[in-house]
Scaffold this motif. Sequence first.
Motif, PDB file in Angstrom:
ATOM      1  N   PHE A  36      -8.452  -6.408  -3.688  1.00 43.34           N
ATOM      2  CA  PHE A  36      -7.425  -6.966  -3.123  1.00 43.34           C
ATOM      3  C   PHE A  36      -5.954  -6.684  -3.855  1.00 43.34           C
ATOM      4  O   PHE A  36      -5.186  -6.228  -3.226  1.00 43.34           O
ATOM      5  N   GLY A  37      -6.094  -6.833  -5.171  1.00 49.14           N
ATOM      6  CA  GLY A  37      -4.939  -6.660  -6.018  1.00 49.14           C
ATOM      7  C   GLY A  37      -4.688  -5.110  -5.889  1.00 49.14           C
ATOM      8  O   GLY A  37      -3.723  -4.594  -5.655  1.00 49.14           O
ATOM      9  N   ILE A  38      -5.872  -4.066  -6.018  1.00 50.46           N
ATOM     10  CA  ILE A  38      -5.266  -2.658  -5.829  1.00 50.46           C
ATOM     11  C   ILE A  38      -4.442  -2.571  -4.597  1.00 50.46           C
ATOM     12  O   ILE A  38      -3.847  -1.679  -4.298  1.00 50.46           O
ATOM     13  N   GLY A  39      -5.133  -2.831  -3.556  1.00 52.80           N
ATOM     14  CA  GLY A  39      -4.667  -2.800  -2.190  1.00 52.80           C
ATOM     15  C   GLY A  39      -3.237  -3.192  -2.040  1.00 52.80           C
ATOM     16  O   GLY A  39      -2.503  -2.647  -1.384  1.00 52.80           O
ATOM     17  N   THR A  40      -2.989  -4.359  -2.761  1.00 51.63           N
ATOM     18  CA  THR A  40      -1.388  -4.659  -2.501  1.00 51.63           C
ATOM     19  C   THR A  40      -0.766  -3.919  -3.191  1.00 51.63           C
ATOM     20  O   THR A  40       0.606  -3.829  -2.875  1.00 51.63           O
ATOM     21  N   PHE A  41      -1.229  -3.472  -4.408  1.00 50.78           N
ATOM     22  CA  PHE A  41      -0.510  -2.719  -5.208  1.00 50.78           C
ATOM     23  C   PHE A  41      -0.069  -1.246  -4.594  1.00 50.78           C
ATOM     24  O   PHE A  41       1.016  -0.738  -4.298  1.00 50.78           O
ATOM     25  N   LEU A  42      -1.060  -0.632  -3.697  1.00 49.82           N
ATOM     26  CA  LEU A  42      -0.730   0.496  -3.228  1.00 49.82           C
ATOM     27  C   LEU A  42       0.069   0.278  -1.638  1.00 49.82           C
ATOM     28  O   LEU A  42       0.826   1.108  -1.249  1.00 49.82           O
ATOM     29  N   ILE A  43       0.081  -1.010  -1.315  1.00 48.71           N
ATOM     30  CA  ILE A  43       0.858  -1.117   0.002  1.00 48.71           C
ATOM     31  C   ILE A  43       2.594  -1.046  -0.619  1.00 48.71           C
ATOM     32  O   ILE A  43       3.217  -0.818   0.347  1.00 48.71           O
ATOM     33  N   LEU A  44       2.712  -1.469  -1.720  1.00 48.72           N
ATOM     34  CA  LEU A  44       4.115  -1.539  -2.321  1.00 48.72           C
ATOM     35  C   LEU A  44       4.585  -0.220  -2.751  1.00 48.72           C
ATOM     36  O   LEU A  44       5.647   0.134  -3.296  1.00 48.72           O
ATOM     37  N   ARG A  45       3.706   0.848  -2.591  1.00 51.40           N
ATOM     38  CA  ARG A  45       3.975   2.278  -2.992  1.00 51.40           C
ATOM     39  C   ARG A  45       5.084   2.900  -1.966  1.00 51.40           C
ATOM     40  O   ARG A  45       5.433   2.181  -0.778  1.00 51.40           O
ATOM     41  N   ARG A  46       5.497   3.904  -2.351  1.00 52.88           N
ATOM     42  CA  ARG A  46       6.639   4.744  -1.096  1.00 52.88           C
ATOM     43  C   ARG A  46       5.970   5.568  -0.173  1.00 52.88           C
ATOM     44  O   ARG A  46       6.428   5.695   0.598  1.00 52.88           O
ATOM     45  N   ASP A  47       4.878   5.931  -0.510  1.00 57.59           N
ATOM     46  CA  ASP A  47       4.222   7.007   0.166  1.00 57.59           C
ATOM     47  C   ASP A  47       3.448   6.273   1.433  1.00 57.59           C
ATOM     48  O   ASP A  47       2.787   5.389   1.285  1.00 57.59           O
ATOM     49  N   ILE A  48       3.736   6.939   2.680  1.00 59.38           N
ATOM     50  CA  ILE A  48       3.142   6.314   3.917  1.00 59.38           C
ATOM     51  C   ILE A  48       1.464   6.356   3.699  1.00 59.38           C
ATOM     52  O   ILE A  48       1.072   5.194   4.064  1.00 59.38           O
ATOM     53  N   ILE A  49       1.043   7.593   3.108  1.00 55.89           N
ATOM     54  CA  ILE A  49      -0.503   7.522   3.027  1.00 55.89           C
ATOM     55  C   ILE A  49      -1.207   6.442   2.232  1.00 55.89           C
ATOM     56  O   ILE A  49      -1.907   5.820   2.426  1.00 55.89           O
ATOM     57  N   LYS A  50      -0.179   6.443   0.948  1.00 56.77           N
ATOM     58  CA  LYS A  50      -1.000   5.156   0.006  1.00 56.77           C
ATOM     59  C   LYS A  50      -0.686   4.034   0.630  1.00 56.77           C
ATOM     60  O   LYS A  50      -1.470   3.226   0.444  1.00 56.77           O
ATOM     61  N   VAL A  51       0.269   3.744   1.264  1.00 58.73           N
ATOM     62  CA  VAL A  51       0.399   2.243   1.993  1.00 58.73           C
ATOM     63  C   VAL A  51      -0.728   2.248   3.142  1.00 58.73           C
ATOM     64  O   VAL A  51      -1.607   1.109   3.023  1.00 58.73           O
ATOM     65  N   ILE A  52      -1.117   3.288   3.705  1.00 54.32           N
ATOM     66  CA  ILE A  52      -2.193   2.930   4.699  1.00 54.32           C
ATOM     67  C   ILE A  52      -3.677   3.060   3.755  1.00 54.32           C
ATOM     68  O   ILE A  52      -4.454   2.015   4.336  1.00 54.32           O
ATOM     69  N   ILE A  53      -3.679   3.630   2.720  1.00 57.28           N
ATOM     70  CA  ILE A  53      -5.120   3.430   2.077  1.00 57.28           C
ATOM     71  C   ILE A  53      -5.061   2.122   1.556  1.00 57.28           C
ATOM     72  O   ILE A  53      -6.255   1.338   1.460  1.00 57.28           O
ATOM     73  N   GLY A  54      -3.959   1.671   0.992  1.00 57.78           N
ATOM     74  CA  GLY A  54      -3.919   0.162   0.441  1.00 57.78           C
ATOM     75  C   GLY A  54      -4.397  -0.692   1.505  1.00 57.78           C
ATOM     76  O   GLY A  54      -5.294  -1.675   1.222  1.00 57.78           O
ATOM     77  N   LEU A  55      -3.942  -0.445   2.817  1.00 55.66           N
ATOM     78  CA  LEU A  55      -4.238  -1.452   4.059  1.00 55.66           C
ATOM     79  C   LEU A  55      -5.659  -1.155   4.289  1.00 55.66           C
ATOM     80  O   LEU A  55      -6.381  -2.369   4.414  1.00 55.66           O
TER      81      LEU A  55
END
Lengths: 139, 512
Positions: free
Chosen positions: A14-33
């Motif tokens: 959950f923590g890693i996902g939240t971290f990735l959602i706050l990144r700038r890259d859309i693909i990273k956001v989707i992976i976080g999701l």
Amino acid sequence: MNNTILSITIALIFGIGTFLILRRDIIKVIIGLSLISHAVNMLIVSTGLFDGEKAPIITNGHHDSGSGIIFTDKLPDGMLAPIVPSGMETQFVDPLVQALVLTAIVISLAITAFILILAYRIHEEYGTTDIRELRRLRG
Amino acid sequence: MNYLDHLPILVVAIPILMSALMIMLRSRPTFQKILNIIVSASILLMSIILLLQVWNSGIQVYEVGEWGKYGIVLVADLLGSGMVVLSCGISLLALIYSLDYIEDKSLNTTYFSLFNLLMAGLNGTFLTGDIFNMFVFFEVLLLSSCGLVVASEYGGVTKVSDKMEATFKYLMLNIISSMVMLIAIACLYATVGTLNMADMSVKIAAMSDAGTLPWHIYFIALLFIIVFGNKAAIFPLHYWLPDVHPTAPSPISAMLSGVMIKVGAYGILRVYFLVFKDALFLLQPIIILLALITIAIGAIAAVGQKDVKRLLAYSSVSQIGYVFLGIGMGTAYALAASLVYLVNHAIAKSMLFLTSGGIIHHAGTRDMDKMGGMVKSAPLMSSMFLIGAMSIAGLPPLGGFIAKFVLFDAAILGEYYLPVLIGFAFAVFTIFYMFRAWLLMFWGEARDVEKYGPYSSHGLSPMITVPIVVLAVAVLTLGVYSEPLIALSSEIANQLLDPQPYINAVLGGEVR
């Protein structure tokens, strides 16, 4: 013990996902999701684990009152029907949560497919996958 | 079993079936349109029959798969079936409107099937008695509405990139809130061991009586504020709405603003008053506070808008705050008032969004500064917008006045003086921004408003004007003859405050 490790794993994902959602890259956001949705799925599965004695399942002989299975809730004792008494061996976990997780996985598949296509179209329209460039609406 | 007993499943299943059928009928657009209108009209008829049936003979429970409380149940009580009538009515009108408003390319391929899925999601959310099933219908709603927001309308007033950006924002925030809902459901299931809302209510009440109610039930209840607050766009979670509702094509804006944001209010009414009755004392101050901030922010932001649809979207934010104010006060009268408000806002706001579509068609722009003096060239649109604006602002002969009147009356009777004061102050703001918009668009010097040019054949056809006029008549009727709605709302409020008949109806059936 197993439950502790499972909880820590869920929390980490959950923590890693939240971290990735706050990144700038859309693909990273989707992976976080999708990581978050996996963490939530694991949380649901973990609610179906019981520590040995109480397993909420109706077996074949559930009309047989002699089996000792409790079918009425005893809420003051924190017991939820149907309950298999201690001493009886059960090899099951709650099957309902697995049905729930299957549904949730299918839904997250559909959403991920949609959002990936959306990200592709955004890349076509804006020429970037940087989420900070998406500010034309100023909402 | 009488065939009328199957109505709750039919209003959900027929749209799903239709959405599959519509994909197959892509090559026959005329047949597709006619079939869709007929089916939507018959679903509206079914929902009205369902409401009458529930009104006459009490709550109807439909056990899907006949598993009793262990399976999925559809429960048609007055609140659920009333909301189904509202959503079916508005969707029928929006569907008729979109026949001439949405571009053929989009209309003939995916539009109808997505629209039918949206209807299925709405009806399912309003009828289901199972909290996980509610989550599933939320997702159906979310994905189909995302597909509809990016559908393109004639005229190309909204840029495609804007649609993409708005949809991305909408989808991200709503997925996160769906995940929160899933977490809340998992925690609730781990605590009470059931997903049926009536069963949950019984178990939580029994635990509370025995004093063994675990403390984390309050946190679960707070999580649901995030979920439904995000759906309804109340204060800290409102910022996606002013992007999404304006960029969607007008009939879809009408659906989103008219019905979709009411799903949040419905969820709060259903889940809190049924399941979390013991946590209400904790939640009501929070809901009132958030509602007041929502009213203020929406009204202040709407004052400075140049874009007509964006103004209406901010107005929706402000108005949903009033609905939540009534829910937060929680007396029978206040709940009835907030339901009256909800219905009136749904009808008036969907009418205003449909009218704004006509205005945009006429002017070829969404910017109010570039319009002006349109009262002569578009008399119908100007009078319709005036009726809608007066209803939203709460001026006497129209539905909005009755709604605001009963809401403030309930608040004064409940001795919530400060909320009434704030609500009243921002009701004045509402009058100001609505009439500012009307004056900017229709009075003053006639600027060189471009005629609709290449799309003139898609000017204001009867397909576009008739739904607007029907809704205007509804607004007027609700204003001058409001007793039936108020009676229905009071009955719903009584049912909400005493959920025992609901619980008996759901749990009364024996488990097969």
